[in-house]
Design a protein around this motif. Structure first.
Motif, short mmCIF file in Angstrom:
data_model
loop_
_atom_site.label_atom_id
_atom_site.label_comp_id
_atom_site.label_asym_id
_atom_site.label_seq_id
_atom_site.Cartn_x
_atom_site.Cartn_y
_atom_site.Cartn_z
N TRP A 73 38.39 35.86 51.71
CA TRP A 73 37.43 36.39 50.72
C TRP A 73 36.12 36.76 51.35
N LEU A 111 38.39 32.04 37.45
CA LEU A 111 37.89 32.08 38.82
C LEU A 111 38.90 31.32 39.68
N ASN A 124 43.49 26.29 39.55
CA ASN A 124 42.11 26.69 39.33
C ASN A 124 41.43 25.74 38.35
N TRP A 160 41.45 38.17 43.24
CA TRP A 160 40.38 37.78 44.15
C TRP A 160 40.67 38.26 45.58
N GLN A 161 41.90 38.10 46.01
CA GLN A 161 42.21 38.41 47.41
C GLN A 161 42.33 39.90 47.67
N SER A 179 36.27 39.16 38.34
CA SER A 179 36.97 38.33 39.31
C SER A 179 35.96 37.39 39.95
N GLY A 180 36.44 36.24 40.37
CA GLY A 180 35.52 35.29 40.96
C GLY A 180 36.23 34.17 41.65
N ALA A 181 35.46 33.38 42.37
CA ALA A 181 36.01 32.23 43.06
C ALA A 181 34.98 31.12 43.04
#
Lengths: 505, 176
Positions: A73, A111, A124, A160-161, A179-181
């Motif tokens: 990421w 996320l 998650n 995300w990726q 999108s998020g992490a």
């Protein structure tokens, strides 16, 4: 841990680089939330400060990169670095001035939880919790229609990726996708998010990183929801804010604070005195409120983060209806010391008092215009309670309302364009709004006893209390008159006398 | 114990009031007077008195006095702080008794639950002060009298109809 090149290429394709170098990929926001802590002696000062830290993200990125952290990421972020030279604000926009509009379909993917090294964890846990709060905020605004995650074609990890596969999102009717992490580091929660315009196939604004202690995770979620709201409506959000109110349960009444969505309630008063009408200071760090702890109604100022409380004058008879001036230097209030309830202005430093109204009728419930130059209040000088506006030094009173036999409790919007008030007639008391010129009065709610209107920090939503029989609950409604919602209170207690704080950063 | 005694006196007083519903003088106004009679007839007056009693237990409430034959409570019309003829009679009676004492007098102003909190606080204040001015006109020294408004926060009757509201729009004269 594999280094995934595919997303890099995909991202390059999606987000062509601009030749102009840009300093930041992600704005880093230090989202430490000040929390009033109640203990027996009063509210204590929390650790840490508040503030927005916008650092040169390049340094952050470089250190990450050369620490040989996985590129899954981080690599993506590095590529988005190029993108921010295309601040793609514009195409995707909700016009929130219209009532009853179609809410924007938005895909709010969980996320992705990352390990400290940046690899995608299978589950998650944080990401889902954050997304639940973000989704609830946006849905409650009535401006967004969060799509059912079951319909999502791309998984959160893929999103995300690899970046969004916009065709997939178009297929399910999403106009925007988030999108998020999120990962934990040193007891802190670090959340990154990106907002995409599905039809343009582009980012909306920059990526943003929020860092906060784990216990403030809801605060992070509200900050993200505010970002999404702001980028898609062009107006500042209101999700990162609090409500002060009078809570009650049976015969017990006390003052409390909570987040605007009803979570994180903190109970403030512990004695059994009657307390009424808390009012947030323009800074959000102090309250005025009314307490009968001496047996008489007196106005107190409570500094939320130090617990310091001071009485604001002790005039014979009624002391009530405290209102902050926008600069936080003065208070408008109602006193009966000269024989009749009148509106006065008190300088908070010197305590000097100036009388603003003078007649044989009731004058009360003052509220300042956002520029501090005028005060709206109610008076029954013409025989029934009606709304009036006067200069902040007391002159030029003019009547605004002519319909209805009972118009009271005005609250000037922080945008300045409207005044909300309680409009009584036919045995019903409803929330209404009117222009400061006295034009375009309209009723927004319909119930038996609605009162205490208070505005969201962005002036789009009105919070009020509704009594039904012996129950009193808090509700919100858009200034358009649409989207009336119950504010769920923890433990199903009753709530009245709400005051909506400014945005808390 | 003192509180209990006060409670008993209040209950007795309300019983008398309810029982005398037919006498026009007793009720705060025509409708409420008739209502009191009806309440007395079907035996629910004590239930209402019970509500009154729980109010007396309020730790914030000042000490009450029970004054036998004529009450220490006057009633008002909706959104009005004007003394009715009955209210003036009750106040005059109280003034005669208070003139024999020298303690402090606190007058509480109250409203029914309709209308806004802050307006009702102001209206309750006006009701208390109207009663205070009348006592002063009857020779009670102004410096003995303190007024306090509870707005709509301390109803005597918790119902949501005119019968309850007419009881809640009131001023109470308390002496120490």
């Amino acid at each position: 841990m594999t280094c995934n090149l595919k997303p890099t290429i995909l991202a390059l394709f999606l987000f062509p680089c601009d030749s102009t170098p840009q300093p930041g990929v992600v704005e880093i926001i230090d989202a430490v939330r000040k929390v009033p802590h109640w203990n027996n002696r009063g509210l204590s000062t929390p650790k840490g400060g508040v503030g927005i830290v916008m650092r040169c993200v390049g340094r952050w990125f470089v250190s990450r990169f050369f620490n040989k952290v996985t590129m899954t990421w981080v690599g993506l972020l590095s590529l988005w670095l190029c993108v921010i030279s295309h601040p793609a604000l514009g195409a995707l926009r909700i016009d929130i001035t219209k009532g009853g509009l179609q809410p924007m379909p938005i895909a709010l993917s969980d996320l992705v939880d990352l390990s400290p090294s940046g690899s995608v964890l299978g589950q998650n846990a944080w990401g889902h919790k954050l997304n639940e709060v973000i989704t609830a905020d946006l849905e409650r605004s009535g401006l967004f229609k969060p799509l059912d995650p079951k319909s999502f074609i791309q998984s959160p990890a893929e999103l995300w990726q690899q970046g969004p596969n916009f065709r997939d999102w178009r297929l399910i009717g999403a106009e925007a996708v988030v999108s998020g992490a999120v990962h934990e580091k040193d007891g802190k929660l670090i959340a990154d998010f990106f907002l995409h315009d599905v039809f343009q196939g582009s980012l909306v604004g920059k990526g943003k990183r929020f860092t906060a202690p784990l216990r403030d995770w809801r605060h992070v979620a509200h900050r993200i929801a505010d970002e999404i709201y702001t980028r898609l409506t062009g107006e500042s959000g209101y999700f990162t804010s609090r409500i002060a109110f009078v809570a009650s349960n049976g015969d017990m009444k006390w003052m409390a604070l909570m987040d605007q969505d009803g979570a994180n309630r903190v109970d403030l008063t512990h004695d059994r005195s009657l307390v009424l009408t808390p009012r947030f200071a323009p800074t959000g760090e102090q309250l005025f409120y009314l307490s009968y702890e001496t047996g008489q109604p007196r106005i107190y100022r409570w500094e939320l983060y130090t617990g310091k409380r001071t009485i604001q004058g002790d005039y014979p008879g009624l002391n009530s209806a405290p209102a902050w001036s926008p600069d936080g230097q003065r208070m408008a209030l109602t006193l009966s010391k000269d024989g009749n309830p009148e509106v006065y202005l008190r300088d908070l430093r010197s305590g000097d008092l100036r009388r603003l109204t003078e007649n044989n009728a009731i004058d009360t419930s003052p509220s300042f215009s956002p520029d501090g130059s005028q005060i709206v209040f109610n008076s029954d000088r013409a025989g029934s309670p009606q709304i009036y506006v006067m200069d902040a030094n007391g002159g030029n009173a003019r009547r605004l309302t002519f319909e209805g036999s009972y118009n009271a409790a005005p609250a000037w919007s922080p945008r300045g364009d409207l005044i909300a008030y309680v409009s009584g007639g036919g045995g019903h008391f409803r929330i209404a709004v009117i222009d400061p010129s006295g034009q375009n009065g309209r009723t927004l709610t319909d119930s038996w006893m609605d009162e205490s209107p208070t505005w969201s920090p962005n002036g789009r939503v009105i919070l009020f209390s509704r009594q039904t029989g012996s129950q009193t609950k808090l509700y919100t409604i858009d200034l358009t008159g649409h989207n009336e919602r119950l504010v769920k209170l923890e433990d199903n207690i009753n709530g009245s006398d709400p005051s909506w704080s400014p945005l808390i950063k | 114990m003192k509180r209990l005694a006060t409670l008993v006196v209040s209950v007795l007083f309300l019983g008398v009031l309810a029982g005398c519903g037919a006498t026009p003088k007793e009720g705060p106004d025509g409708a409420a007077g008739a209502a009191s009679g009806a309440m007395g007839a079907d035996g629910t007056a004590l239930g209402r008195s019970g509500g009154y009693g729980s109010n007396l237990d309020d730790p914030n409430g000042p000490g009450r006095m029970g004054r036998g034959e004529m009450g220490r409570v006057i009633h008002f019309d909706f959104n009005s702080a004007m003394l009715t003829a009955e209210a003036e009679q009750i106040l005059a009676y109280n003034a005669r008794n208070l003139a024999k004492t020298s303690g402090r007098i606190q007058i509480e102003g109250h409203c029914d639950e309709r209308g806004t909190r802050e307006y009702n606080l102001a209206l309750g204040q006006q009701r208390a002060e109207a009663a205070a001015r009348f006592l002063v006109s009857q020779g009670i020294p102004a410096n003995r009298i303190k007024t306090v408004s509870y707005g709509k926060e301390r109803p005597v009757v918790k119902g949501h109809d005119e019968m309850s509201w007419s009881q809640n729009r009131r001023a109470e004269i308390n002496s120490q």
